[in-house]
Design a protein around this motif. Structure first.
Motif, short mmCIF file in Angstrom:
data_model
loop_
_atom_site.label_atom_id
_atom_site.label_comp_id
_atom_site.label_asym_id
_atom_site.label_seq_id
_atom_site.Cartn_x
_atom_site.Cartn_y
_atom_site.Cartn_z
N ALA A 337 -30.17 19.37 -22.51
CA ALA A 337 -31.20 20.15 -21.81
C ALA A 337 -31.76 21.15 -22.80
O ALA A 337 -31.01 21.84 -23.49
N HIS A 338 -33.08 21.23 -22.89
CA HIS A 338 -33.72 22.11 -23.87
C HIS A 338 -34.84 22.87 -23.16
O HIS A 338 -35.87 22.30 -22.81
N LEU A 339 -34.61 24.17 -22.98
CA LEU A 339 -35.59 25.03 -22.34
C LEU A 339 -36.31 25.82 -23.41
O LEU A 339 -35.68 26.55 -24.18
N HIS A 340 -37.61 25.67 -23.47
CA HIS A 340 -38.42 26.37 -24.46
C HIS A 340 -38.64 27.82 -24.04
O HIS A 340 -38.27 28.22 -22.93
N PRO A 341 -39.21 28.66 -24.92
CA PRO A 341 -39.28 30.10 -24.63
C PRO A 341 -39.88 30.42 -23.26
O PRO A 341 -40.89 29.84 -22.86
N GLY A 342 -39.22 31.35 -22.57
CA GLY A 342 -39.72 31.83 -21.29
C GLY A 342 -39.52 30.87 -20.14
O GLY A 342 -39.98 31.14 -19.02
N ALA A 343 -38.83 29.77 -20.33
CA ALA A 343 -38.60 28.82 -19.24
C ALA A 343 -37.50 29.32 -18.32
O ALA A 343 -36.68 30.16 -18.69
N LYS A 344 -37.49 28.75 -17.11
CA LYS A 344 -36.54 29.19 -16.10
C LYS A 344 -35.87 28.01 -15.43
O LYS A 344 -36.53 27.04 -15.05
N ALA A 345 -34.55 28.10 -15.27
CA ALA A 345 -33.80 27.20 -14.40
C ALA A 345 -33.12 28.09 -13.37
O ALA A 345 -32.21 28.85 -13.70
N GLY A 346 -33.59 28.04 -12.12
CA GLY A 346 -33.16 29.00 -11.12
C GLY A 346 -31.92 28.59 -10.36
O GLY A 346 -31.08 27.83 -10.86
N ALA A 347 -31.81 29.06 -9.13
CA ALA A 347 -30.60 28.88 -8.34
C ALA A 347 -30.38 27.42 -7.98
O ALA A 347 -31.29 26.73 -7.52
N PHE A 348 -29.16 26.95 -8.23
CA PHE A 348 -28.74 25.60 -7.86
C PHE A 348 -29.66 24.54 -8.48
O PHE A 348 -30.10 23.61 -7.81
N ILE A 351 -30.06 20.40 -14.86
CA ILE A 351 -30.96 19.80 -15.84
C ILE A 351 -30.12 19.12 -16.91
O ILE A 351 -29.17 19.70 -17.43
N LYS A 352 -30.50 17.87 -17.26
CA LYS A 352 -29.79 17.20 -18.36
C LYS A 352 -30.78 16.32 -19.13
O LYS A 352 -31.70 15.72 -18.58
N ASN A 353 -30.57 16.29 -20.44
CA ASN A 353 -31.36 15.44 -21.34
C ASN A 353 -32.86 15.57 -21.07
O ASN A 353 -33.57 14.58 -20.95
N SER A 354 -33.32 16.79 -20.96
CA SER A 354 -34.72 17.04 -20.61
C SER A 354 -35.26 18.21 -21.40
O SER A 354 -34.51 19.13 -21.76
N THR A 355 -36.58 18.19 -21.66
CA THR A 355 -37.24 19.34 -22.27
C THR A 355 -38.08 20.03 -21.21
O THR A 355 -38.84 19.39 -20.47
N ILE A 356 -37.93 21.33 -21.15
CA ILE A 356 -38.66 22.16 -20.19
C ILE A 356 -39.58 23.06 -21.01
O ILE A 356 -39.11 23.85 -21.82
N GLY A 357 -40.89 22.92 -20.81
CA GLY A 357 -41.85 23.58 -21.68
C GLY A 357 -41.88 25.10 -21.57
O GLY A 357 -41.31 25.69 -20.65
N ARG A 358 -42.57 25.71 -22.51
CA ARG A 358 -42.71 27.16 -22.56
C ARG A 358 -43.26 27.69 -21.23
O ARG A 358 -44.29 27.23 -20.74
N GLY A 359 -42.57 28.67 -20.67
CA GLY A 359 -43.04 29.31 -19.45
C GLY A 359 -42.91 28.48 -18.19
O GLY A 359 -43.32 28.92 -17.11
N THR A 360 -42.35 27.30 -18.27
CA THR A 360 -42.20 26.44 -17.10
C THR A 360 -41.01 26.89 -16.26
O THR A 360 -39.99 27.33 -16.78
N LYS A 361 -41.17 26.73 -14.93
CA LYS A 361 -40.14 27.20 -14.01
C LYS A 361 -39.64 26.05 -13.14
O LYS A 361 -40.42 25.28 -12.60
N VAL A 362 -38.32 25.97 -13.07
CA VAL A 362 -37.66 25.08 -12.12
C VAL A 362 -36.83 26.01 -11.24
O VAL A 362 -35.64 26.21 -11.47
#
Length: 456
Positions: A337-348, A351-362
């Motif tokens: 799992a790779h979260l770029h700057p400012g990204a969010k993985a919230g409550a519950f 994430i696996k084997n995924s890229t989450i872009g800059r400023g993106t929110k989950v």
């Protein structure tokens, strides 16, 4: 003089550990026990490090590159173990001998021993310490000039006289020798004792018989040479090692709110002004940047965390969170799992084997697996990427500036273009073009009077 050779005796199986694993392979703060003295020797500038193993050679695969292995064919005592390493010993260099189960020995202590040995011109130097209760230790008997005459063992009643038992200076089991003198004396030592074994301390009288001097080098910190023979002693040493690790981070500018409830492995790196909250465990090769807040109750394993990151009540394994990311509470970041700057993985969120872009929110209640998500996208609550068809895994691609609604499932392989939307409750099985709204759900139908019918 040539850089010293360090011989580490580790041929015993450690039966008191009651384990199928050799004693020196038991983990201590993220490293096998044997690698603690090995690391200290390398940091002290050893020219060569030799580990003495038994014929099963179970240690070799766990040692750093460049460490040499000698084999003691039979369990015939510490002197025989050092003799087994004889072909690795340079007769012109200083040889340090330590046991493989003394993990708290430091590079500074080894450097101090070598310096004292070489400055004294002695053929052998014994690291000693004074204990209020020396019971069970070999006593150091000195001559009138203050040099070491011999070591008196006290394991069996009658081994030592009352006068010798009153001596508080004891043998730590750490030695420095002139290489040539050591080899010559070992060849002259026999097994004429109750155990029928060759003991390294018996080298000392042999050196004196040759008219050579044996020096005593006091060690002021008795924890440095604590050995591990069972799991009780392992726990004691782990507590001391953990304190040492945490204090080093604290002195480097890290705040550890509750040291008693925090666990940090030896290889972990933490930047300045980062705060480690209570109940946090940092394992393996985890690296954390500056000004981050980790915890409370978070576990990071081989994770890479940037500056200004928050990880609250979460589990992060072999994942990367770049600067100013926000994780948790109750997130699970799995390998790659790779979260770029400012990204969010919230409550519950998982994430696996995924890229989450800059400023993106989950933000919450979602599973993202085998996906690539662009920047500034917002993933609605309860979204999933259905990445596995029962045979193979497929990737989902979601572009930048996408807004997905609640309860959206993406059945991979599928792609959502930049700036697209999805309707709530949709199962997306086909690509959604950029800027489009993807809706995939049955039209609602209300059945009037249904409740009354059920009662009838």
């Amino acid at each position: 003089m040539p850089a010293p050779t360090v011989v580490i005796i580790a041929a015993g199986e450690g039966t008191r550990m009651r384990s199928s694993l050799p004693k020196v392979l038991h983990p201590l703060c993220g490293r096998p026990l044997i690698n603690w003295p090995v690391t200290a020797a390398l940091e002290a500038g050893a020219g060569k490090v030799v580990v003495v193993d038994n014929p099963r050679r179970r240690l070799e695969d766990h040692l750093p590159d460049g460490v040499e292995v000698a084999v003691q064919q039979h369990p015939n005592g510490t002197g025989d173990a050092v003799a087994a390493a004889g072909s690795h010993i340079d007769s012109t260099s200083t040889v340090v001998v330590i046991n493989g189960d003394v993990p708290l020995i430091t590079a500074e202590a080894l450097q101090g021993l070598v310096q004292a040995h070489e400055d004294s011109g002695a053929a052998g130097t014994v690291a000693t310490m004074e204990l209020d209760d020396p019971s069970g230790y070999g006593r150091v008997v000195r001559d009138r000039e203050g040099n070491v005459e011999r070591i008196v063992e006290t394991k069996v009643e009658g081994d030592a006289s009352e006068a010798e038992l009153s001596i508080r200076e004891v043998n730590t089991g750490v030695y420095a020798f002139d290489g040539g003198s050591l080899l010559a004396a070992l060849a002259d030592v026999d097994a004429a004792n109750a155990q029928g074994e060759v003991y390294l301390p018996d080298v000392l009288p042999k050196l004196r018989e040759q008219g050579k001097v044996v020096h005593g080098h006091p060690v002021t910190d008795p924890t440095l040479t604590l050995g591990v023979n069972d799991r009780v002693e392992l726990a004691r040493v782990q507590s001391l090692a953990q304190t040492r690790i945490q204090q080093a981070h604290q002195r480097n500018g890290v705040t550890i709110v509750s040291p008693a409830t925090t666990t940090i492995d030896a290889a972990v790196k933490i930047g300045r002004d980062t705060v480690i909250e209570p109940g946090t465990t940092l394992k393996g090769a985890t690296e954390i940047g500056a000004e981050s807040v980790i915890g409370p109750h978070s576990t990071l394993v081989d994770a890479t965390i940037g500056d200004g990151v928050s990880v609250v009540h979460s589990y992060v394994v072999q994942a990367t969170v770049e600067d100013h990311g926000t994780i948790g509470p109750f997130s699970y970041l799995r390998p790659d799992a790779h979260l770029h700057p400012g990204a969010k993985a919230g409550a519950f969120v998982e994430i696996k084997n995924s890229t989450i872009g800059r400023g993106t929110k989950v933000p919450h209640l979602s599973y993202i697996g085998d996906a690539d998500i662009g920047e500034n996208t917002n993933i609605g609550a309860s979204n999933i990427t259905a990445n596995y068809d029962g045979v193979r895994k497929h990737r989902t691609k979601i572009g930048a500036n996408v807004r997905t609604s609640v309860d959206t499932a993406f059945v991979a392989p599928v792609e959502v273009g930049d700036g697209a939307y999805t309707g709530a409750g949709s199962v997306i099985t086909e690509d959604v073009p950029p800027g489009a709204l993807g809706i995939a759900r049955a039209r609602q139908r209300n059945v009037e009077g249904y409740a009354d019918r059920r009662k009838g």
